[in-house]
Structure formats: structure tokens, C-alpha cells
Design a protein around this motif. Structure first.
Motif, PDB file in Angstrom:
ATOM      1  N   ALA A 159      -4.407  -3.121  34.836  1.00 48.26           N
ATOM      2  CA  ALA A 159      -3.276  -2.707  35.672  1.00 48.26           C
ATOM      3  C   ALA A 159      -2.819  -1.298  35.314  1.00 48.26           C
ATOM      4  O   ALA A 159      -2.460  -0.505  36.193  1.00 48.26           O
ATOM      5  CB  ALA A 159      -2.124  -3.696  35.538  1.00 48.26           C
ATOM      6  N   GLU A 160      -2.839  -0.976  34.016  1.00 43.83           N
ATOM      7  CA  GLU A 160      -2.445   0.362  33.574  1.00 43.83           C
ATOM      8  C   GLU A 160      -3.335   1.434  34.201  1.00 43.83           C
ATOM      9  O   GLU A 160      -2.881   2.539  34.499  1.00 43.83           O
ATOM     10  CB  GLU A 160      -2.536   0.460  32.047  1.00 43.83           C
ATOM     11  CG  GLU A 160      -1.461  -0.316  31.300  1.00 43.83           C
ATOM     12  CD  GLU A 160      -1.711  -0.330  29.805  1.00 43.83           C
ATOM     13  OE1 GLU A 160      -2.585   0.456  29.342  1.00 43.83           O
ATOM     14  OE2 GLU A 160      -1.072  -1.121  29.089  1.00 43.83           O
TER      15      GLU A 160
ATOM     16  N   ASP B  61      -3.412  -6.542  31.805  1.00 44.27           N
ATOM     17  CA  ASP B  61      -2.457  -5.435  31.706  1.00 44.27           C
ATOM     18  C   ASP B  61      -3.178  -4.100  31.546  1.00 44.27           C
ATOM     19  O   ASP B  61      -2.748  -3.078  32.091  1.00 44.27           O
ATOM     20  CB  ASP B  61      -1.502  -5.659  30.526  1.00 44.27           C
ATOM     21  CG  ASP B  61      -0.542  -6.811  30.740  1.00 44.27           C
ATOM     22  OD1 ASP B  61      -0.437  -7.289  31.891  1.00 44.27           O
ATOM     23  OD2 ASP B  61       0.093  -7.249  29.760  1.00 44.27           O
TER      24      ASP B  61
ATOM     25  N   LYS C  48      -0.491  -5.882  38.295  1.00 41.91           N
ATOM     26  CA  LYS C  48      -0.030  -6.676  37.163  1.00 41.91           C
ATOM     27  C   LYS C  48       0.344  -8.082  37.620  1.00 41.91           C
ATOM     28  O   LYS C  48       0.961  -8.269  38.672  1.00 41.91           O
ATOM     29  CB  LYS C  48       1.184  -6.000  36.516  1.00 41.91           C
ATOM     30  CG  LYS C  48       1.590  -6.579  35.169  1.00 41.91           C
ATOM     31  CD  LYS C  48       2.712  -5.749  34.565  1.00 41.91           C
ATOM     32  CE  LYS C  48       3.163  -6.306  33.217  1.00 41.91           C
ATOM     33  NZ  LYS C  48       2.104  -6.224  32.211  1.00 41.91           N
TER      34      LYS C  48
ATOM     35  N   ASP D 176       0.802 -12.525  35.995  1.00 42.77           N
ATOM     36  CA  ASP D 176       0.845 -13.475  34.882  1.00 42.77           C
ATOM     37  C   ASP D 176      -0.455 -14.274  34.880  1.00 42.77           C
ATOM     38  O   ASP D 176      -0.714 -15.059  35.792  1.00 42.77           O
ATOM     39  CB  ASP D 176       2.051 -14.411  35.053  1.00 42.77           C
ATOM     40  CG  ASP D 176       2.196 -15.405  33.909  1.00 42.77           C
ATOM     41  OD1 ASP D 176       1.299 -15.458  33.048  1.00 42.77           O
ATOM     42  OD2 ASP D 176       3.209 -16.129  33.895  1.00 42.77           O
TER      43      ASP D 176
ATOM     44  N   GLN E  72      -4.163 -11.832  29.077  1.00 45.70           N
ATOM     45  CA  GLN E  72      -3.024 -11.066  29.588  1.00 45.70           C
ATOM     46  C   GLN E  72      -3.148  -9.594  29.195  1.00 45.70           C
ATOM     47  O   GLN E  72      -2.889  -8.698  30.011  1.00 45.70           O
ATOM     48  CB  GLN E  72      -1.715 -11.643  29.052  1.00 45.70           C
ATOM     49  CG  GLN E  72      -0.467 -11.021  29.680  1.00 45.70           C
ATOM     50  CD  GLN E  72      -0.351 -11.353  31.153  1.00 45.70           C
ATOM     51  OE1 GLN E  72      -0.201 -12.514  31.517  1.00 45.70           O
ATOM     52  NE2 GLN E  72      -0.423 -10.338  32.008  1.00 45.70           N
ATOM     53  N   GLU E  73      -3.557  -9.331  27.951  1.00 47.22           N
ATOM     54  CA  GLU E  73      -3.757  -7.953  27.507  1.00 47.22           C
ATOM     55  C   GLU E  73      -4.831  -7.264  28.351  1.00 47.22           C
ATOM     56  O   GLU E  73      -4.707  -6.082  28.697  1.00 47.22           O
ATOM     57  CB  GLU E  73      -4.160  -7.929  26.031  1.00 47.22           C
ATOM     58  CG  GLU E  73      -3.058  -8.366  25.075  1.00 47.22           C
ATOM     59  CD  GLU E  73      -3.548  -8.488  23.650  1.00 47.22           C
ATOM     60  OE1 GLU E  73      -4.775  -8.334  23.432  1.00 47.22           O
ATOM     61  OE2 GLU E  73      -2.725  -8.735  22.756  1.00 47.22           O
TER      62      GLU E  73
END
Length: 355
Positions: A323-324, A320, A330, A332, A316-317
Motif C-alpha cells: 500500500a505504501e 501495508d 490499505k 485489514d 498485514q506488514e
């Protein structure tokens, strides 16, 4: 970006950190006790069969022939299904393309290719996990570079592969150093282009697998090239498969039978570095024994978690972080894991390899 020409030097050097070596499988020890299927959209809820049906076959990735060699050296039992193809495929983008073409059923990669596949709208699931505690990659500079630390990356051209482990290692290193994406120039390449890009000065920095560094430095250290180790890890070494394959009960059972031997094969390689150095690195990759030893000295102890909680958090990190940077949307990541297979690998190995 067009492909860079490959040289003989590049082909010899392009050894990945050998994301998991596998071997043969006998039975489904541990399958019945694995976690129930996750209640995730798209995941099959059918329980895994206790036996692999007769006539079942799989097409499995085996980059540089690692799997076949491990079968031979580790002397593990025969697989209870037919491997119709051992595909010499390793890079995440190539694996995704092979999945789409239905020319591959199961592959060994790092954590980022499943994220990239999801972003591309392709449904595939993670079925086995090995945790990596030590860095598999370091950063190499072009010849004549004045770069000595990650902080020196500011304003420089960095080789970046969005869909491969090297990409996320670079992004994590930049974040840890406090560098923003617009403070560097990310040059889109695939990992098999990194060495040529460094040699030609097309990029200032490229993340290389530990296995690539000794030969690169041997040729270019005298010309000012160097490596910059960091403590950034690419946590996940995993097996994954297309959802369409996992929806086939026979193929799902075959994958469950393969996982224990995938784990045992990695343990064997870790425990027998002298044999592996000679039989793989020296005899098949044309490295010197000293180079082989320097690679094996950096090898990660394989660790197979009974629970995937840490892996899911890390994935997930990673998603993310991408995505940043605007590389993916982003989402799940729990949708990427098929929990029917959770714990199978851990049950197949001695306690010191379960984490």
C-alpha cells in the motif's frame, strides 16, 4: 508488458522453492479441535464436517508434479476424495486466473497472492500455513554487472512481480537498505520472465528462487553474473482456496482432509533429501546431483504454527508495504484467513515441526 520468449534453459531452470509439497490424506484428525470460524465478513461460519461426503472432488494445483511424486515416494494414505485435476500451476497470477475460471479449487502459494486477489476484488481465503524462517530467494545480477550489494540497486532496473512472492521480497530488501521506490526502476514482469530478462540485460537484478541459482551461475558466472544473498524472508508458505469453494461443505471437508497430508508431505521431503534430489531434481528436472544437493542444502525446515497470529501480523506488514508503494489499497488482512482450519496442519506433524 508482453511476455518474453521462453528458452529451453529457462524451462529447466524455472524451479520455484517448491512452496510446500503435499501428499494424500486419510481422515480429519484435528478438524474437530480447530478454532471456530473467524467472525469475518465473507467467511463461512459452517463447522467443518467430520467426514468427506462420497463423490467429493477437488481441482488442486501441483506445480511441476510435486504433489503426485510425493504421494508416490512418501507412501501416504489415499485421499478420501477424488482429485479431478492436478493443475501444473504455481505462479500467483496464474492461480488467481484459474480460481476465477473455476478450474482450480486449492493452491499452494506465498503470502502475496491472497493480498493481490483481494486487491482485484476476488474473495479467497488462507486455510493452512507453513512458516519459512530462511530466505527462499536471492538476487541475481545480469552478466557483466557491477552490482555487489542491495545498496547498489539504486538507479538500476529491477525485475518486479507485484502479485508474487518475489515482489514482496524485493520491496522488503529495498526498505531494509533505505532505498525508496523512486530511486530504482521497477520493471513489471512475471517470475517466469526473470531469467530471460537477466540474460538479455533487460533488467540488472531479478530475485530468483534458491533452486534457480545453481544452474544460472553455472552458465553465467564466468560472464560476470553473481548472486546477492540477503536475510529477507518470505515468511508464508500457504494453502488457499476461493470463498465459493469453502462455502461448499463437501469441498471444505475435503480441504480439511488434505491439509494434514500437505504438512506430512513437506516433513517427508525435508527428512529425505537424498531421495528427493534423485527422484525429483535429477530425474524430472534434469539437474545434476550436485546442483540438487546445493538446492536441498538451502531448504527450509517446515514449521506449522498452531496459532496464526504471527502469520497474520506478517501478512498485514506485507499488505501495508504494498500500500505504501501504491500497489494496493490499505486493508485489514484478517479477512484473508479462514480460522476453521487453524491448527489442523500443526496437529498432523511431530512436535519439532510445530512453531
Amino acid at each position: 508488458m508482453s511476455s518474453l520468449p521462453a528458452s529451453g534453459f529457462d524451462r529447466r531452470l524455472f524451479l520455484t522453492s517448491l512452496l510446500g509439497a503435499t501428499a494424500a490424506a486419510a481422515g480429519l484428525s484435528g478438524c474437530a479441535g480447530s478454532s471456530a470460524a473467524a467472525d469475518v465478513k465473507g467467511a463461512s461460519s459452517a463447522p467443518l464436517a467430520d467426514k468427506v461426503p462420497s463423490g467429493t472432488s477437488l481441482k488442486i494445483a501441483s506445480y511441476l508434479g510435486v504433489q503426485q511424486l510425493q504421494f508416490k515416494l512418501a507412501k501416504l494414505p489415499a485421499l478420501p476424495f477424488t482429485v479431478s485435476t492436478w493443475a501444473n500451476i504455481g505462479a500467483g497470477p496464474d492461480v488467481i486466473n484459474a480460481f476465477r475460471a473455476k478450474s482450480l479449487d486449492l493452491a499452494n502459494n506465498a503470502g502475496i497472492p491472497p493480498v493481490q486477489a483481494h486487491y482485484q476484488g476476488y474473495d479467497a481465503k488462507i486455510v493452512a500455513i507453513d512458516i519459512t524462517r530462511k530466505p527462499n530467494y536471492l538476487f541475481a545480477t545480469r552478466p557483466g554487472s557491477d552490482i555487489h550489494t542491495v545498496a547498489d540497486f539504486k538507479g538500476k532496473k529491477l525485475a518486479f512481480s507485484q502479485g508474487q512472492a518475489q515482489g514482496v521480497v524485493l520491496l522488503r530488501a529495498l526498505k531494509k537498505a533505505g532505498l525508496k521506490y523512486d530511486e530504482v526502476k521497477l520493471v513489471p514482469l512475471t517470475s517466469n520472465q526473470f531469467l530471460t530478462a537477466l540474460q538479455s540485460g533487460q533488467v540488472d537484478i531479478a530475485p530468483l528462487a534458491n533452486s534457480q541459482a545453481p544452474a544460472y551461475l553455472k552458465q553465467y558466472e564466468s560472464k560476470g553474473a553473481r548472486t546477492i544473498p540477503t536475510d529477507v524472508v518470505d515468511l508464508l508458505n500457504l494453502l488457499w482456496a476461493p470463498q465459493s469453494v469453502l462455502n461448499d461443505p463437501a469441498k471444505a471437508a475435503a480441504i480439511a482432509a488434505y491439509i494434514p497430508q500437505w504438512a506430512r508431505g513437506q516433513v517427508w521431503q525435508y527428512e529425505n533429501p537424498d531421495v528427493w534430489n534423485e527422484e525429483f531434481y535429477v530425474k524430472t528436472q534434469n539437474l545434476t546431483l550436485d546442483q540438487a544437493k546445493s538446492i536441498s542444502a538451502l531448504a527450509n525446515k517446515p514449521l506449522f504454527p498452531p496459532s496464526w497470529d504471527e502469520a497474520i501480523k506478517w501478512e498485514q506488514e506485507t499488505a501495508d508495504l504494498l500500500a505504501e508503494g501504491g500497489f494496493v489499497k490499505k486493508f485489514d488482512v484478517s479477512s484473508l484467513f479462514d480460522h476453521r482450519f487453524e491448527g489442523i496442519a500443526a496437529k498432523a506433524v511431530p512436535a519439532q515441526y510445530r512453531r
